[in-house]
Scaffold this active site. Structure first.
Site, PDB file in Angstrom:
ATOM      1  N   THR A  13       0.810  -1.227   0.000  1.00 34.81           N
ATOM      2  CA  THR A  13       0.000   0.000   0.000  1.00 34.81           C
ATOM      3  C   THR A  13       0.841   1.274   0.000  1.00 34.81           C
ATOM      4  O   THR A  13       0.290   2.371  -0.064  1.00 34.81           O
ATOM      5  CB  THR A  13      -0.936   0.023   1.220  1.00 34.81           C
ATOM      6  OG1 THR A  13      -0.157  -0.107   2.422  1.00 34.81           O
ATOM      7  CG2 THR A  13      -1.936  -1.125   1.147  1.00 34.81           C
ATOM      8  N   ARG A  41      -2.689  -2.065   9.869  1.00 41.98           N
ATOM      9  CA  ARG A  41      -3.614  -0.954   9.577  1.00 41.98           C
ATOM     10  C   ARG A  41      -4.098  -0.953   8.123  1.00 41.98           C
ATOM     11  O   ARG A  41      -5.102  -0.305   7.802  1.00 41.98           O
ATOM     12  CB  ARG A  41      -2.961   0.391   9.915  1.00 41.98           C
ATOM     13  CG  ARG A  41      -1.771   0.763   9.079  1.00 41.98           C
ATOM     14  CD  ARG A  41      -1.244   2.145   9.466  1.00 41.98           C
ATOM     15  NE  ARG A  41      -0.063   2.507   8.706  1.00 41.98           N
ATOM     16  CZ  ARG A  41       1.170   2.194   9.038  1.00 41.98           C
ATOM     17  NH1 ARG A  41       1.411   1.512  10.155  1.00 41.98           N
ATOM     18  NH2 ARG A  41       2.200   2.573   8.282  1.00 41.98           N
ATOM     19  N   SER A  42      -3.386  -1.669   7.253  1.00 40.03           N
ATOM     20  CA  SER A  42      -3.812  -1.742   5.846  1.00 40.03           C
ATOM     21  C   SER A  42      -4.547  -3.035   5.516  1.00 40.03           C
ATOM     22  O   SER A  42      -5.005  -3.215   4.385  1.00 40.03           O
ATOM     23  CB  SER A  42      -2.599  -1.604   4.922  1.00 40.03           C
ATOM     24  OG  SER A  42      -2.011  -0.328   5.036  1.00 40.03           O
ATOM     25  N   CYS A 132      18.036   4.691  -4.505  1.00 37.93           N
ATOM     26  CA  CYS A 132      17.533   5.282  -5.745  1.00 37.93           C
ATOM     27  C   CYS A 132      18.570   6.165  -6.436  1.00 37.93           C
ATOM     28  O   CYS A 132      18.749   6.087  -7.661  1.00 37.93           O
ATOM     29  CB  CYS A 132      16.262   6.077  -5.464  1.00 37.93           C
ATOM     30  SG  CYS A 132      16.363   7.158  -4.021  1.00 37.93           S
ATOM     31  N   GLN A 159      17.086  15.715  -4.756  1.00 42.39           N
ATOM     32  CA  GLN A 159      16.187  14.577  -4.614  1.00 42.39           C
ATOM     33  C   GLN A 159      14.751  14.977  -4.279  1.00 42.39           C
ATOM     34  O   GLN A 159      14.502  15.799  -3.388  1.00 42.39           O
ATOM     35  CB  GLN A 159      16.731  13.615  -3.554  1.00 42.39           C
ATOM     36  CG  GLN A 159      18.074  13.017  -3.959  1.00 42.39           C
ATOM     37  CD  GLN A 159      18.647  12.044  -2.945  1.00 42.39           C
ATOM     38  OE1 GLN A 159      19.850  12.048  -2.692  1.00 42.39           O
ATOM     39  NE2 GLN A 159      17.816  11.191  -2.367  1.00 42.39           N
ATOM     40  N   LYS A 229      25.678   5.996   1.567  1.00 42.54           N
ATOM     41  CA  LYS A 229      25.086   4.925   0.752  1.00 42.54           C
ATOM     42  C   LYS A 229      25.621   5.016  -0.673  1.00 42.54           C
ATOM     43  O   LYS A 229      25.986   4.011  -1.281  1.00 42.54           O
ATOM     44  CB  LYS A 229      23.562   5.045   0.731  1.00 42.54           C
ATOM     45  CG  LYS A 229      22.858   4.655   2.011  1.00 42.54           C
ATOM     46  CD  LYS A 229      21.358   4.915   1.860  1.00 42.54           C
ATOM     47  CE  LYS A 229      20.615   4.746   3.174  1.00 42.54           C
ATOM     48  NZ  LYS A 229      19.189   5.100   3.046  1.00 42.54           N
ATOM     49  N   ARG A 251      17.615  17.586  -0.533  1.00 40.40           N
ATOM     50  CA  ARG A 251      16.189  17.414  -0.783  1.00 40.40           C
ATOM     51  C   ARG A 251      15.643  18.717  -1.366  1.00 40.40           C
ATOM     52  O   ARG A 251      15.890  19.798  -0.830  1.00 40.40           O
ATOM     53  CB  ARG A 251      15.441  17.079   0.501  1.00 40.40           C
ATOM     54  CG  ARG A 251      14.003  16.661   0.293  1.00 40.40           C
ATOM     55  CD  ARG A 251      13.888  15.275  -0.330  1.00 40.40           C
ATOM     56  NE  ARG A 251      14.333  14.218   0.571  1.00 40.40           N
ATOM     57  CZ  ARG A 251      14.514  12.958   0.202  1.00 40.40           C
ATOM     58  NH1 ARG A 251      14.313  12.592  -1.056  1.00 40.40           N
ATOM     59  NH2 ARG A 251      14.910  12.046   1.075  1.00 40.40           N
ATOM     60  N   HIS A 258      14.653  12.306  -9.251  1.00 44.91           N
ATOM     61  CA  HIS A 258      15.909  12.771  -8.674  1.00 44.91           C
ATOM     62  C   HIS A 258      16.831  13.268  -9.793  1.00 44.91           C
ATOM     63  O   HIS A 258      16.929  12.648 -10.859  1.00 44.91           O
ATOM     64  CB  HIS A 258      16.632  11.636  -7.934  1.00 44.91           C
ATOM     65  CG  HIS A 258      15.975  11.214  -6.660  1.00 44.91           C
ATOM     66  ND1 HIS A 258      14.899  11.863  -6.106  1.00 44.91           N
ATOM     67  CD2 HIS A 258      16.274  10.181  -5.808  1.00 44.91           C
ATOM     68  CE1 HIS A 258      14.556  11.258  -4.974  1.00 44.91           C
ATOM     69  NE2 HIS A 258      15.370  10.241  -4.785  1.00 44.91           N
ATOM     70  N   ASN A 331      12.622   8.380  -9.350  1.00 46.06           N
ATOM     71  CA  ASN A 331      13.132   7.664  -8.182  1.00 46.06           C
ATOM     72  C   ASN A 331      12.211   6.555  -7.688  1.00 46.06           C
ATOM     73  O   ASN A 331      12.664   5.607  -7.045  1.00 46.06           O
ATOM     74  CB  ASN A 331      13.381   8.642  -7.029  1.00 46.06           C
ATOM     75  CG  ASN A 331      12.155   9.457  -6.675  1.00 46.06           C
ATOM     76  OD1 ASN A 331      11.651  10.241  -7.487  1.00 46.06           O
ATOM     77  ND2 ASN A 331      11.637   9.285  -5.470  1.00 46.06           N
TER      78      ASN A 331
END
Length: 352
Positions: A13, A41-42, A132, A159, A229, A251, A258, A331
């Protein structure tokens, strides 16, 4: 009749999970049975696949009986908890989180770059999907690395908020709405704080009309976890620990896609025209490089597409054997969901 597979999507979800489902459908992945898994919850929600509604089930350690391939996009903690259970049940896990990427016994795969690494999955039954930002960069760099070998990479990323998740998409949207309603952009110095009592949830500062040089947590060396990363994953995917990498991850107020400014120093001479030639022939790459006519990759045009787009290719005037370029990709698709499905395609083609 070709073989068909039982596939589970974990985190079905979420933004990436939903896109995984969409990509599986688009690429007509050979599915016998599909299972959607998510948190409690989903549970009970319905998602569509190939025109039919499928009920979301609660993820637990017994969810993987008769599953051949499990596509995980539910965060690192859930991957650490449930991926071993899936592998033990006989499924091959393709995990989109950071949980397994640097595990020496888990392959980290970009199909256009190192598909041979998939063979290592048999050790733990897990294949890691890279970050990504790393994916789109190495897709563009691999053919260049093969030609002239890379000595050093300096990258700055721009990004999209979708990399943080749905709450960040909603936060940017709400901040922009508040800005329009209040009209605070009409006066100098009034863009900051325009949201009044609005509570920032996704980021520590306003993201609308702003840039945050802060993705993930800061580490002792002054870099963020996101930046490291890119350093470590690039070396692992290209199978070359000698490559020097420095990253600054930012960001920006973009919903999807991205963008990266990448400076590469090669060990051997390489001209900009040769770079274009190599990239035009590379799988998964589209070159958009006619700056005189304002043709270059943009996030808004990469959205919804699976290729990695490269432009602004030019000789670095500050050093020998240097090239500058601009790299853009969606991304959520190539940076996550599509790459995972492509790994699954390679997996069934050669190993299952």
């Amino acid at each position: 009749m070709s073989k068909e597979y039982s596939v589970a999507v974990v985190g079905a979800t979420g933004a990436v999970g939903k896109t995984m489902i969409k990509v599986l459908d688009e690429r007509d992945f050979p599915i016998r049975q599909i299972k959607f898994l998510a948190s409690e919850r989903s549970e009970g929600k319905k998602l569509r696949f190939k025109g039919e509604e499928v009920v979301v089930q609660k993820l637990d350690h017994n969810s993987f009986d008769d599953v051949d391939i499990a596509l995980f996009s539910a965060g690192a903690s859930r991957s650490l908890e449930f991926a071993p259970s899936a592998a033990k049940a006989g499924a091959v896990v393709i995990d989109n989180s950071s949980a397994w990427r640097m595990d020496p016994e888990v392959p980290l795969v970009v199909p256009e770059v190192n598909p041979h690494a998939i063979a290592q999955y048999k050790t733990k039954g897990i294949i890691a999907n890279p970050n990504c930002s790393t994916i789109q960069m190495v897709v563009a760099l691999k053919p260049l690395y093969d030609y002239a070998k890379i000595k050093r990479i300096v990258v700055a990323t721009y990004q999209a908020v979708s990399g943080t998740g749905q709450k960040a998409i909603e936060e940017l949207e709400e901040e922009v709405k508040q800005w329009v309603v209040k009209g605070c952009g009409n006066e100098p110095g009034k863009s900051k704080g325009y949201v009044g009592e609005y509570e920032y949830k996704a980021y520590p500062h306003q993201i609308a009309f702003n840039c945050l040089p802060h993705i993930d947590v800061f580490l002792d060396n002054g870099y963020t976890k996101e930046e490291m990363k890119m350093v470590n994953e690039t070396r692992k995917i290209l199978e070359d620990d000698s490559i020097m990498v420095s990253a600054t991850c930012v960001r920006v107020p973009v919903f999807y896609g991205h963008s990266e400014s990448v400076n590469v120093q090669f060990e051997a001479p390489i001209e900009a025209e040769k770079v274009k030639e190599l990239l035009e022939a590379a799988p998964g790459v589209t070159v958009l490089d006619d700056p005189a006519n304002a043709v270059y990759p943009m996030a808004i045009e990469a959205e919804g597409k699976d290729d990695t787009f490269v432009g602004r290719i030019r000789k670095d005037i500050s050093q020998e054997n240097g090239i500058d370029m601009w790299i853009v990709a969606d991304n959520i698709r190539k940076g996550a969901a599509t790459n995972a499905v492509q790994i699954a395609e390679k997996l069934i083609e050669s190993y299952l």
